[in-house]
Design a protein around this motif. Structure first.
Motif, PDB file in Angstrom:
ATOM      1  N   ASN A  66       0.823  -1.210   0.000  1.00  0.00           N
ATOM      2  CA  ASN A  66       0.000   0.000   0.000  1.00  0.00           C
ATOM      3  C   ASN A  66       0.860   1.265   0.000  1.00  0.00           C
ATOM      4  O   ASN A  66       1.913   1.311   0.629  1.00  0.00           O
ATOM      5  CB  ASN A  66      -0.932   0.019   1.199  1.00  0.00           C
ATOM      6  N   ALA A  67       0.364   2.298  -0.710  1.00  0.00           N
ATOM      7  CA  ALA A  67       1.095   3.559  -0.875  1.00  0.00           C
ATOM      8  C   ALA A  67       0.696   4.569   0.199  1.00  0.00           C
ATOM      9  O   ALA A  67      -0.490   4.776   0.460  1.00  0.00           O
ATOM     10  CB  ALA A  67       0.815   4.130  -2.257  1.00  0.00           C
ATOM     11  N   PHE A  68       1.696   5.194   0.787  1.00  0.00           N
ATOM     12  CA  PHE A  68       1.493   6.255   1.769  1.00  0.00           C
ATOM     13  C   PHE A  68       2.439   7.400   1.463  1.00  0.00           C
ATOM     14  O   PHE A  68       3.617   7.193   1.178  1.00  0.00           O
ATOM     15  CB  PHE A  68       1.770   5.772   3.192  1.00  0.00           C
ATOM     16  N   LEU A  69       1.918   8.624   1.522  1.00  0.00           N
ATOM     17  CA  LEU A  69       2.750   9.807   1.420  1.00  0.00           C
ATOM     18  C   LEU A  69       3.238  10.100   2.830  1.00  0.00           C
ATOM     19  O   LEU A  69       2.432  10.172   3.763  1.00  0.00           O
ATOM     20  CB  LEU A  69       1.958  10.987   0.864  1.00  0.00           C
ATOM     21  N   THR A  70       4.537  10.239   2.991  1.00  0.00           N
ATOM     22  CA  THR A  70       5.121  10.359   4.327  1.00  0.00           C
ATOM     23  C   THR A  70       5.786  11.714   4.532  1.00  0.00           C
ATOM     24  O   THR A  70       5.942  12.492   3.606  1.00  0.00           O
ATOM     25  CB  THR A  70       6.181   9.259   4.542  1.00  0.00           C
ATOM     26  N   GLY A  71       6.172  11.953   5.773  1.00  0.00           N
ATOM     27  CA  GLY A  71       6.932  13.150   6.105  1.00  0.00           C
ATOM     28  C   GLY A  71       6.096  14.366   6.440  1.00  0.00           C
ATOM     29  O   GLY A  71       6.628  15.467   6.548  1.00  0.00           O
ATOM     30  N   LEU A  72       4.762  14.205   6.589  1.00  0.00           N
ATOM     31  CA  LEU A  72       3.937  15.354   6.941  1.00  0.00           C
ATOM     32  C   LEU A  72       4.544  16.042   8.157  1.00  0.00           C
ATOM     33  O   LEU A  72       5.027  15.375   9.078  1.00  0.00           O
ATOM     34  CB  LEU A  72       2.497  14.931   7.226  1.00  0.00           C
ATOM     35  N   PRO A  73       4.534  17.365   8.181  1.00  0.00           N
ATOM     36  CA  PRO A  73       5.268  18.080   9.220  1.00  0.00           C
ATOM     37  C   PRO A  73       4.647  18.003  10.619  1.00  0.00           C
ATOM     38  O   PRO A  73       5.317  18.319  11.597  1.00  0.00           O
ATOM     39  CB  PRO A  73       5.270  19.525   8.717  1.00  0.00           C
ATOM     40  N   PHE A  74       3.386  17.577  10.704  1.00  0.00           N
ATOM     41  CA  PHE A  74       2.723  17.467  12.003  1.00  0.00           C
ATOM     42  C   PHE A  74       1.849  16.213  12.030  1.00  0.00           C
ATOM     43  O   PHE A  74       1.336  15.793  10.997  1.00  0.00           O
ATOM     44  CB  PHE A  74       1.832  18.697  12.282  1.00  0.00           C
ATOM     45  N   ILE A  75       1.660  15.665  13.209  1.00  0.00           N
ATOM     46  CA  ILE A  75       0.770  14.522  13.399  1.00  0.00           C
ATOM     47  C   ILE A  75      -0.658  15.025  13.457  1.00  0.00           C
ATOM     48  O   ILE A  75      -0.941  16.038  14.104  1.00  0.00           O
ATOM     49  CB  ILE A  75       1.138  13.773  14.699  1.00  0.00           C
ATOM     50  N   LEU A 105      -6.258   9.386  11.986  1.00  0.00           N
ATOM     51  CA  LEU A 105      -6.035   9.984  13.296  1.00  0.00           C
ATOM     52  C   LEU A 105      -4.657   9.617  13.839  1.00  0.00           C
ATOM     53  O   LEU A 105      -4.192   8.485  13.693  1.00  0.00           O
ATOM     54  CB  LEU A 105      -7.103   9.508  14.290  1.00  0.00           C
ATOM     55  N   ASP A 106      -4.000  10.591  14.465  1.00  0.00           N
ATOM     56  CA  ASP A 106      -2.779  10.385  15.243  1.00  0.00           C
ATOM     57  C   ASP A 106      -1.586   9.869  14.436  1.00  0.00           C
ATOM     58  O   ASP A 106      -0.775   9.111  14.954  1.00  0.00           O
ATOM     59  CB  ASP A 106      -3.084   9.447  16.419  1.00  0.00           C
ATOM     60  N   VAL A 107      -1.482  10.246  13.163  1.00  0.00           N
ATOM     61  CA  VAL A 107      -0.331   9.874  12.338  1.00  0.00           C
ATOM     62  C   VAL A 107       0.113  11.074  11.503  1.00  0.00           C
ATOM     63  O   VAL A 107      -0.596  12.073  11.416  1.00  0.00           O
ATOM     64  CB  VAL A 107      -0.622   8.675  11.398  1.00  0.00           C
ATOM     65  N   ALA A 108       1.268  10.950  10.866  1.00  0.00           N
ATOM     66  CA  ALA A 108       1.792  12.005   9.995  1.00  0.00           C
ATOM     67  C   ALA A 108       2.023  11.438   8.596  1.00  0.00           C
ATOM     68  O   ALA A 108       3.041  11.694   7.961  1.00  0.00           O
ATOM     69  CB  ALA A 108       3.088  12.585  10.569  1.00  0.00           C
ATOM     70  N   THR A 109       1.073  10.628   8.116  1.00  0.00           N
ATOM     71  CA  THR A 109       1.145  10.072   6.772  1.00  0.00           C
ATOM     72  C   THR A 109      -0.205  10.217   6.094  1.00  0.00           C
ATOM     73  O   THR A 109      -1.244  10.256   6.752  1.00  0.00           O
ATOM     74  CB  THR A 109       1.520   8.571   6.784  1.00  0.00           C
ATOM     75  N   LEU A 110      -0.172  10.283   4.768  1.00  0.00           N
ATOM     76  CA  LEU A 110      -1.382  10.369   3.966  1.00  0.00           C
ATOM     77  C   LEU A 110      -1.658   8.995   3.375  1.00  0.00           C
ATOM     78  O   LEU A 110      -0.809   8.430   2.691  1.00  0.00           O
ATOM     79  CB  LEU A 110      -1.214  11.397   2.839  1.00  0.00           C
ATOM     80  N   ASP A 111      -2.821   8.457   3.661  1.00  0.00           N
ATOM     81  CA  ASP A 111      -3.254   7.158   3.154  1.00  0.00           C
ATOM     82  C   ASP A 111      -3.885   7.385   1.783  1.00  0.00           C
ATOM     83  O   ASP A 111      -4.861   8.115   1.668  1.00  0.00           O
ATOM     84  CB  ASP A 111      -4.267   6.569   4.132  1.00  0.00           C
ATOM     85  N   MET A 112      -3.315   6.802   0.720  1.00  0.00           N
ATOM     86  CA  MET A 112      -3.824   7.011  -0.633  1.00  0.00           C
ATOM     87  C   MET A 112      -4.733   5.860  -1.045  1.00  0.00           C
ATOM     88  O   MET A 112      -4.363   4.695  -0.914  1.00  0.00           O
ATOM     89  CB  MET A 112      -2.669   7.187  -1.608  1.00  0.00           C
ATOM     90  N   ARG A 113      -5.923   6.207  -1.531  1.00  0.00           N
ATOM     91  CA  ARG A 113      -6.925   5.217  -1.919  1.00  0.00           C
ATOM     92  C   ARG A 113      -7.449   5.520  -3.313  1.00  0.00           C
ATOM     93  O   ARG A 113      -7.227   6.589  -3.857  1.00  0.00           O
ATOM     94  CB  ARG A 113      -8.106   5.245  -0.932  1.00  0.00           C
ATOM     95  N   GLU A 114      -8.185   4.567  -3.864  1.00  0.00           N
ATOM     96  CA  GLU A 114      -8.899   4.746  -5.124  1.00  0.00           C
ATOM     97  C   GLU A 114     -10.297   4.177  -4.940  1.00  0.00           C
ATOM     98  O   GLU A 114     -10.494   3.249  -4.164  1.00  0.00           O
ATOM     99  CB  GLU A 114      -8.167   4.057  -6.277  1.00  0.00           C
ATOM    100  N   ILE A 115     -11.257   4.777  -5.614  1.00  0.00           N
ATOM    101  CA  ILE A 115     -12.631   4.334  -5.468  1.00  0.00           C
ATOM    102  C   ILE A 115     -13.276   4.243  -6.849  1.00  0.00           C
ATOM    103  O   ILE A 115     -13.084   5.118  -7.694  1.00  0.00           O
ATOM    104  CB  ILE A 115     -13.432   5.258  -4.525  1.00  0.00           C
ATOM    105  N   THR A 116     -14.002   3.170  -7.069  1.00  0.00           N
ATOM    106  CA  THR A 116     -14.665   2.975  -8.364  1.00  0.00           C
ATOM    107  C   THR A 116     -15.998   3.704  -8.375  1.00  0.00           C
ATOM    108  O   THR A 116     -16.513   4.120  -7.329  1.00  0.00           O
ATOM    109  CB  THR A 116     -14.916   1.485  -8.641  1.00  0.00           C
ATOM    110  N   ASN A 117     -16.580   3.829  -9.565  1.00  0.00           N
ATOM    111  CA  ASN A 117     -17.910   4.426  -9.677  1.00  0.00           C
ATOM    112  C   ASN A 117     -18.950   3.640  -8.898  1.00  0.00           C
ATOM    113  O   ASN A 117     -19.970   4.179  -8.488  1.00  0.00           O
ATOM    114  CB  ASN A 117     -18.334   4.529 -11.146  1.00  0.00           C
TER     115      ASN A 117
END
Length: 143
Positions: A66-75, A105-117
């Protein structure tokens, strides 16, 4: 009192800065490299932060999952209801119908998702990315 502001209206917590975005697949980033454009900026006012990022992969590496964007400056806050959705722009990334991302909640990463129609939501993964993928994102969340 005749002043343009009162003491209660003065910002007591304002901050601007930079951060370095990254990406992981399955929690790792083995062999991931970035082009010259790999930057992030943020503005924090009180307990609310708005962040922007732009990065270009030159190699997505060998990590899988799974893909996550990391390094967000704040939790992100751990208060119920504080999930924060992101505005995302992808180039050279495949996805099913609609990409989306959020900061749990309570993390400093972005969870990347995809959704179908049809409303089926799945995690984006290494297989969705290429060696030249680009991501631009903006998100506002509570800290």
């Amino acid at each position: 009192n005749g002043n343009a502001y009162s003491a209660s209206e003065v910002l007591d917590d304002y901050e601007e800065g930079t951060w370095t975005p990254g990406i992981t697949f399955g929690g790792a980033s083995v062999g991931v490299t970035y082009g010259g454009e790999n930057s992030g900026r943020y503005t924090k006012i009180g307990n609310v932060v708005t962040i922007n990022a732009f990065f270009v992969l030159t190699a997505k590496g060998s990590s899988t999952g799974n893909a996550f964007l990391t390094g967000l400056p704040f939790i992100n806050s751990d208060i119920a209801g504080s999930y924060a959705p992101a505005a995302l722009y992808f180039n050279y990334v495949s996805f099913a119908d609609f990409p989306m991302g959020f900061v749990p909640l309570d993390v400093a990463t972005l969870d990347m998702r995809e959704i179908t129609n049809a409303g089926v939501k799945t995690a984006m993964a290494d297989t969705d990315f290429a060696n030249n993928s680009q991501i631009i994102m903006t998100i506002t969340y509570k800290v």
